[in-house]
Each structure stands twice: as C-alpha cells, then as structure tokens.
Design a protein around this motif. Sequence first.
Motif, PDB file in Angstrom:
ATOM      1  N   ARG A 243       0.803  -1.221   0.000  1.00 21.61           N
ATOM      2  CA  ARG A 243       0.000   0.000   0.000  1.00 21.61           C
ATOM      3  C   ARG A 243       0.835   1.268   0.000  1.00 21.61           C
ATOM      4  O   ARG A 243       0.327   2.339  -0.328  1.00 21.61           O
ATOM      5  CB  ARG A 243      -0.936   0.001   1.218  1.00 21.61           C
ATOM      6  CG  ARG A 243      -1.892  -1.167   1.260  1.00 21.61           C
ATOM      7  CD  ARG A 243      -2.942  -1.005   2.337  1.00 21.61           C
ATOM      8  NE  ARG A 243      -2.388  -0.972   3.679  1.00 21.61           N
ATOM      9  CZ  ARG A 243      -2.069  -2.059   4.369  1.00 21.61           C
ATOM     10  NH1 ARG A 243      -2.202  -3.260   3.819  1.00 21.61           N
ATOM     11  NH2 ARG A 243      -1.584  -1.955   5.588  1.00 21.61           N
ATOM     12  N   ARG A 244       2.103   1.175   0.420  1.00 26.48           N
ATOM     13  CA  ARG A 244       2.922   2.389   0.472  1.00 26.48           C
ATOM     14  C   ARG A 244       4.409   2.012   0.440  1.00 26.48           C
ATOM     15  O   ARG A 244       4.790   0.918   0.900  1.00 26.48           O
ATOM     16  CB  ARG A 244       2.617   3.208   1.721  1.00 26.48           C
ATOM     17  CG  ARG A 244       2.991   2.533   3.030  1.00 26.48           C
ATOM     18  CD  ARG A 244       2.754   3.457   4.233  1.00 26.48           C
ATOM     19  NE  ARG A 244       1.345   3.742   4.414  1.00 26.48           N
ATOM     20  CZ  ARG A 244       0.782   4.914   4.127  1.00 26.48           C
ATOM     21  NH1 ARG A 244       1.513   5.902   3.660  1.00 26.48           N
ATOM     22  NH2 ARG A 244      -0.509   5.109   4.318  1.00 26.48           N
ATOM     23  N   PRO A 245       5.254   2.917  -0.065  1.00 21.31           N
ATOM     24  CA  PRO A 245       6.703   2.676   0.002  1.00 21.31           C
ATOM     25  C   PRO A 245       7.167   2.650   1.456  1.00 21.31           C
ATOM     26  O   PRO A 245       6.787   3.510   2.252  1.00 21.31           O
ATOM     27  CB  PRO A 245       7.300   3.871  -0.748  1.00 21.31           C
ATOM     28  CG  PRO A 245       6.176   4.441  -1.533  1.00 21.31           C
ATOM     29  CD  PRO A 245       4.932   4.172  -0.747  1.00 21.31           C
ATOM     30  N   VAL A 246       7.973   1.680   1.811  1.00 22.82           N
ATOM     31  CA  VAL A 246       8.418   1.528   3.195  1.00 22.82           C
ATOM     32  C   VAL A 246       9.845   0.992   3.211  1.00 22.82           C
ATOM     33  O   VAL A 246      10.275   0.287   2.293  1.00 22.82           O
ATOM     34  CB  VAL A 246       7.468   0.588   3.972  1.00 22.82           C
ATOM     35  CG1 VAL A 246       7.484  -0.809   3.381  1.00 22.82           C
ATOM     36  CG2 VAL A 246       7.799   0.569   5.461  1.00 22.82           C
ATOM     37  N   GLN A 247      10.583   1.346   4.265  1.00 22.18           N
ATOM     38  CA  GLN A 247      11.948   0.841   4.436  1.00 22.18           C
ATOM     39  C   GLN A 247      12.151   0.456   5.892  1.00 22.18           C
ATOM     40  O   GLN A 247      11.643   1.130   6.798  1.00 22.18           O
ATOM     41  CB  GLN A 247      12.982   1.900   4.041  1.00 22.18           C
ATOM     42  CG  GLN A 247      14.434   1.421   4.147  1.00 22.18           C
ATOM     43  CD  GLN A 247      15.435   2.457   3.664  1.00 22.18           C
ATOM     44  OE1 GLN A 247      15.088   3.608   3.412  1.00 22.18           O
ATOM     45  NE2 GLN A 247      16.693   2.063   3.517  1.00 22.18           N
ATOM     46  N   LEU A 248      12.867  -0.638   6.115  1.00 23.69           N
ATOM     47  CA  LEU A 248      13.229  -1.055   7.474  1.00 23.69           C
ATOM     48  C   LEU A 248      14.736  -0.970   7.626  1.00 23.69           C
ATOM     49  O   LEU A 248      15.489  -1.555   6.849  1.00 23.69           O
ATOM     50  CB  LEU A 248      12.774  -2.492   7.753  1.00 23.69           C
ATOM     51  CG  LEU A 248      13.259  -3.100   9.083  1.00 23.69           C
ATOM     52  CD1 LEU A 248      12.654  -2.358  10.275  1.00 23.69           C
ATOM     53  CD2 LEU A 248      12.927  -4.588   9.163  1.00 23.69           C
ATOM     54  N   LEU A 249      15.197  -0.228   8.638  1.00 21.14           N
ATOM     55  CA  LEU A 249      16.614  -0.165   8.991  1.00 21.14           C
ATOM     56  C   LEU A 249      16.835  -1.023  10.239  1.00 21.14           C
ATOM     57  O   LEU A 249      16.156  -0.843  11.252  1.00 21.14           O
ATOM     58  CB  LEU A 249      17.030   1.276   9.287  1.00 21.14           C
ATOM     59  CG  LEU A 249      16.937   2.286   8.139  1.00 21.14           C
ATOM     60  CD1 LEU A 249      17.352   3.670   8.626  1.00 21.14           C
ATOM     61  CD2 LEU A 249      17.805   1.849   6.964  1.00 21.14           C
ATOM     62  N   VAL A 250      17.784  -1.927  10.159  1.00 20.96           N
ATOM     63  CA  VAL A 250      18.138  -2.769  11.303  1.00 20.96           C
ATOM     64  C   VAL A 250      19.532  -2.358  11.751  1.00 20.96           C
ATOM     65  O   VAL A 250      20.525  -2.652  11.083  1.00 20.96           O
ATOM     66  CB  VAL A 250      18.098  -4.265  10.939  1.00 20.96           C
ATOM     67  CG1 VAL A 250      18.468  -5.115  12.155  1.00 20.96           C
ATOM     68  CG2 VAL A 250      16.722  -4.649  10.412  1.00 20.96           C
ATOM     69  N   ALA A 251      19.613  -1.652  12.874  1.00 24.07           N
ATOM     70  CA  ALA A 251      20.888  -1.146  13.385  1.00 24.07           C
ATOM     71  C   ALA A 251      21.239  -1.913  14.657  1.00 24.07           C
ATOM     72  O   ALA A 251      20.662  -1.672  15.718  1.00 24.07           O
ATOM     73  CB  ALA A 251      20.788   0.354  13.674  1.00 24.07           C
ATOM     74  N   GLY A 252      22.159  -2.831  14.539  1.00 28.83           N
ATOM     75  CA  GLY A 252      22.559  -3.636  15.689  1.00 28.83           C
ATOM     76  C   GLY A 252      23.099  -4.970  15.229  1.00 28.83           C
ATOM     77  O   GLY A 252      22.752  -5.463  14.139  1.00 28.83           O
ATOM     78  N   ASN A 253      23.957  -5.563  16.035  1.00 30.56           N
ATOM     79  CA  ASN A 253      24.472  -6.884  15.717  1.00 30.56           C
ATOM     80  C   ASN A 253      23.338  -7.894  15.643  1.00 30.56           C
ATOM     81  O   ASN A 253      22.342  -7.786  16.366  1.00 30.56           O
ATOM     82  CB  ASN A 253      25.489  -7.332  16.772  1.00 30.56           C
ATOM     83  CG  ASN A 253      26.831  -6.670  16.583  1.00 30.56           C
ATOM     84  OD1 ASN A 253      27.229  -6.345  15.479  1.00 30.56           O
ATOM     85  ND2 ASN A 253      27.553  -6.454  17.677  1.00 30.56           N
ATOM     86  N   VAL A 254      23.480  -8.883  14.792  1.00 30.19           N
ATOM     87  CA  VAL A 254      22.476  -9.932  14.623  1.00 30.19           C
ATOM     88  C   VAL A 254      23.035 -11.230  15.192  1.00 30.19           C
ATOM     89  O   VAL A 254      24.123 -11.677  14.802  1.00 30.19           O
ATOM     90  CB  VAL A 254      22.104 -10.119  13.141  1.00 30.19           C
ATOM     91  CG1 VAL A 254      21.072 -11.234  12.980  1.00 30.19           C
ATOM     92  CG2 VAL A 254      21.571  -8.803  12.565  1.00 30.19           C
ATOM     93  N   SER A 255      22.318 -11.824  16.121  1.00 31.40           N
ATOM     94  CA  SER A 255      22.749 -13.082  16.721  1.00 31.40           C
ATOM     95  C   SER A 255      22.875 -14.161  15.649  1.00 31.40           C
ATOM     96  O   SER A 255      22.059 -14.227  14.715  1.00 31.40           O
ATOM     97  CB  SER A 255      21.743 -13.523  17.779  1.00 31.40           C
ATOM     98  OG  SER A 255      21.964 -14.870  18.166  1.00 31.40           O
ATOM     99  N   PRO A 256      23.896 -15.035  15.752  1.00 30.02           N
ATOM    100  CA  PRO A 256      24.027 -16.132  14.785  1.00 30.02           C
ATOM    101  C   PRO A 256      22.806 -17.048  14.749  1.00 30.02           C
ATOM    102  O   PRO A 256      22.585 -17.748  13.766  1.00 30.02           O
ATOM    103  CB  PRO A 256      25.260 -16.893  15.293  1.00 30.02           C
ATOM    104  CG  PRO A 256      26.041 -15.887  16.073  1.00 30.02           C
ATOM    105  CD  PRO A 256      25.010 -15.001  16.712  1.00 30.02           C
ATOM    106  N   SER A 257      22.001 -17.039  15.813  1.00 30.59           N
ATOM    107  CA  SER A 257      20.807 -17.890  15.855  1.00 30.59           C
ATOM    108  C   SER A 257      19.603 -17.259  15.160  1.00 30.59           C
ATOM    109  O   SER A 257      18.521 -17.841  15.148  1.00 30.59           O
ATOM    110  CB  SER A 257      20.446 -18.219  17.314  1.00 30.59           C
ATOM    111  OG  SER A 257      20.246 -17.033  18.063  1.00 30.59           O
ATOM    112  N   VAL A 258      19.775 -16.066  14.588  1.00 34.79           N
ATOM    113  CA  VAL A 258      18.691 -15.395  13.867  1.00 34.79           C
ATOM    114  C   VAL A 258      19.006 -15.421  12.364  1.00 34.79           C
ATOM    115  O   VAL A 258      19.948 -14.750  11.920  1.00 34.79           O
ATOM    116  CB  VAL A 258      18.514 -13.937  14.343  1.00 34.79           C
ATOM    117  CG1 VAL A 258      17.511 -13.198  13.463  1.00 34.79           C
ATOM    118  CG2 VAL A 258      18.075 -13.898  15.801  1.00 34.79           C
ATOM    119  N   PRO A 259      18.242 -16.159  11.554  1.00 37.33           N
ATOM    120  CA  PRO A 259      18.488 -16.219  10.103  1.00 37.33           C
ATOM    121  C   PRO A 259      17.871 -15.009   9.398  1.00 37.33           C
ATOM    122  O   PRO A 259      16.962 -15.137   8.573  1.00 37.33           O
ATOM    123  CB  PRO A 259      17.801 -17.526   9.699  1.00 37.33           C
ATOM    124  CG  PRO A 259      16.655 -17.653  10.652  1.00 37.33           C
ATOM    125  CD  PRO A 259      17.149 -17.061  11.967  1.00 37.33           C
TER     126      PRO A 259
END
Length: 485
Positions: A243-259
Amino acid sequence: MHDESRIAWFTPLRPVPSGIANYNEELLGVLGQCWPIDVFVDGYRPESIPSGESLPIFSAREFGRRDARHRYDAVVYQLGNSPAHAYMYDLALHRPGVVVLHDTMLHHLHLSMIGRRGGATRYRQMMGDRYGAPGLQVAEQVLRGRIPISLFEYPLTEDVIERAVHVIVHSEFARTSVLELVPKARVSVVPMGIRLPPVIEQNAAREALDLDPNIFIVASVTLVNPHKRLDVVLRSLSRLRRRRPVQLLVAGNVSPSVPLDRWIALYGLTDVVESLGYVDDRTARLVAAAADTLVNLRYPTAGETSASLLRLMAAARPVLVSDTGSFQELPDNAVAKVPVDAYEAETIEAYLEAFAEDSDLAEQLGQNARQFVEREHSLDRMVIGYTQLFREAMGLDLEEPPPVDCTEHLQLERPFRRHGTNGLIESTATALLELGLAGHAQLSGEVARAIAELGLGPAKMEGDRVSACDVEKEQMDEFRRTKSD
C-alpha cells in the motif's frame, strides 16, 4: 564515609557489547567522583573509562587479595543474563553483596558456563535440585543441544537472590518476580536512568544517513536475537509495502541464531530492508531520529528494563513494544503496546499504517514518550536512588553526589561510517559472548593482542590496573585521525 571505607564494583565495561556496560559508565561517572569505588572487570582493558579521577579499575583476579587486606564495606554485582557476567557469579554466592539484577532470569548466563570443567554436571544438578524432575528433563534437552522456549520457566536466579545482602531492580514487575522466587528477599526498585539525548530533526538525520526524505521508515535499533520478534515485523511489512513505500533499517548486531537474511528473502523484502550491523552510539541516535516509527519488541522477557528502549522513547518517535513484563508499566499514551497473540502481526501493521496516515498522532506519542523518560528515568533519579539505598539499607555514610547533567551532548559534524574500528571490536566481543568464551582470559587476551597488532584498537593491561590516561590519549588520537580523514 570514613576514609578507609571502600566499595567494590563488578561490572562489564566496553568493549564488551552490553547495555549494562553503558549503564555503568554513566552511573560510575557520577558516583566515582565522590564515592571510594574500586571497579573489577574480567581481565581486559576497558575501551572507555568512566569519568572521575578516583576510580581505579582492576582485574577481577585481584579482588580476593585486596578484600583480604582491607575488607570492602560493600560489594556490588551488576548482574545480567549473559556470559559477560560469568566472572562475577560464583563470587556473588561466596562473598554476598548488593546484586543489581538487570534480568530476573539468568538461565542463559548459566548456559555459557556449561563449557567449563564440571559445568555440565553442575548445571544438571542445579536444575534437578531447584526444579525437580521437570527441571532435570529440560537440562537433558539443553545438554543434547536443544534450547526449548520453556527455558524461561526456569530462571536459575534463586541462588544469587538468596545469598544477596540486598537486591536492586528497575521495575515493579522485576521486584514482584524476585519476591515470587524468594519471598524473604530484601529488594528495592531504583529507577533506570539515562541522559536525555538531544532531539535531532528528522530531515537532518536522513540527510546525514543519506536516506530518502519521503519514504516511510521503520527502524530496529538493538541487538537482534530470537526474542526481538523481528520475523513478525517483517511479516507485517510484507503486507504494508503493498500500500505504500516503506523501508526497514536494522541497526545492531544480529545473533548467529537469527536467520535474518533468510527471513528477508522469504518475505520478499530484499529491496526494503537494510541491515547496518553494529553502529556506534551517535549513529544509533541518527537512525532513531530518521525513523517514522521504531520497533523494540521482545518475548519472552527475562524481566529486564531496557535502557536502549528508554533512549528510543527519548528520541521523540513512536515506539512499538510488546505488551508483556515490565513494558506493561509504561504509560499507554507513551508507547504503542503490541499483545503477543495470534494477531500480533496484524496489530503491528495497523499501528504502522496509523502512524503513516496520521503524523500528528505519531508526533504526540513521541512527545509523550520523551516527557515520560525525562520525568521518570533521568540519570539524576537513578543516582539519588542508589544513594538512598546505600545510606538507608546498607548504613553507609556516603557523600551526596554532585549535580548531574542529565542531558546528553551529541555532535553531528563527525562523518558517518557504517563499518569501522569499533564495529570490528564490537563484533569480535559479540562473537565471544555468543560462543560462551568471554570468560576465557587466555583466548580473550589473544584476540585482543591480535586486534592491537593489526592496529585496529587498544588491547592492553598494565599489570592488573588500567591506565586511564593511556585510554584517553588513544581516544584523542583516534578522534584526530577521524577528523583528518
């Protein structure tokens, strides 16, 4: 306090990637100016020394000798649910003190200690003795490599609470949880405190980060682990983007257990999500300011009060939180609470749509959030809370701390860098923590020396005591190098 009286203070400090490290740098920077505190870390050289000329920092292996020579009047253990606190855990049992319990669950801390000699046997015995046959069953699953979600029903916090002289927590939820575990515990609530960050104008933040000024931006500014519900956020965004243009910024380390990359691909969001990895504090503030909405979900909860969440709220942006644990205590007009139920993704989507459609609603929620943090969670309130507790509950004659500058001063002229020296050090430290190796002094030392030899950061200890002057010099040299780039 008498001249001979002293306080021993156990806490991780940066470069250990821990919000508790940042918390203690702020707190010790105030208390260390007038209280005789010796700080004990896990055998590494801190990246940043809390301000205060009379704040010596020692390796934890020196504590026994120093305590035997002149017994400390109080010992403070800043204890959280991560391997960064393994070095102080046994000492908290055998040399009781004030336990600042940042998480009411310490099970993951215990898991990090299984790799030690006899660790598996000790873990199995603790689970059986404390929780009976059900606990022993869970222990056997864990030792076979399975981590069930029911782990949160077995906090393994009771031993340290039972032996504590006093327990400090940061919410009524945590206080109630402690008393349910150990009804006779002496426990007090001290407000979590932060310096109030300056409000950064959204367009200025987007310009600094080279972001589209017209797109609707959602941001997650925190360590990404399996409990942060980012998969649910992605599910919501996969529908919202129609329905609308959107962006997600992920700022932070990502755990190896999160794919994370796999999730992004499965939801068809490779052109929507940008993962920045670790960012420094300044960049984190810019990302929060650039966003239209922030997400800081977590379930299950370990009973924590999140300083990173308070900083996001202080950025005067609407924040989505899970309607659980201590987060239920936040005012309904200051955050958007998301029930953890079958309609969680739909609720997130509805909130995001509402904030995208009604900028006045988003603005009002953000302003309410900032005012709440300024009123209830100032650094000054936290310092006063510690002072009152040590005077009244511990009976120590302590000086009144100096007035606290509760405002954070942030300079924006420094060039933005997504990847740099601190990012490498942070990532290395995170990897050691994830692997349960942060307590292995020899390995940590070898990694630190390798980083130093490559010219990527400070990594030395002078005997057992850290030289604050050398750290300050290295920081100034790094600042001058950055300014000249």
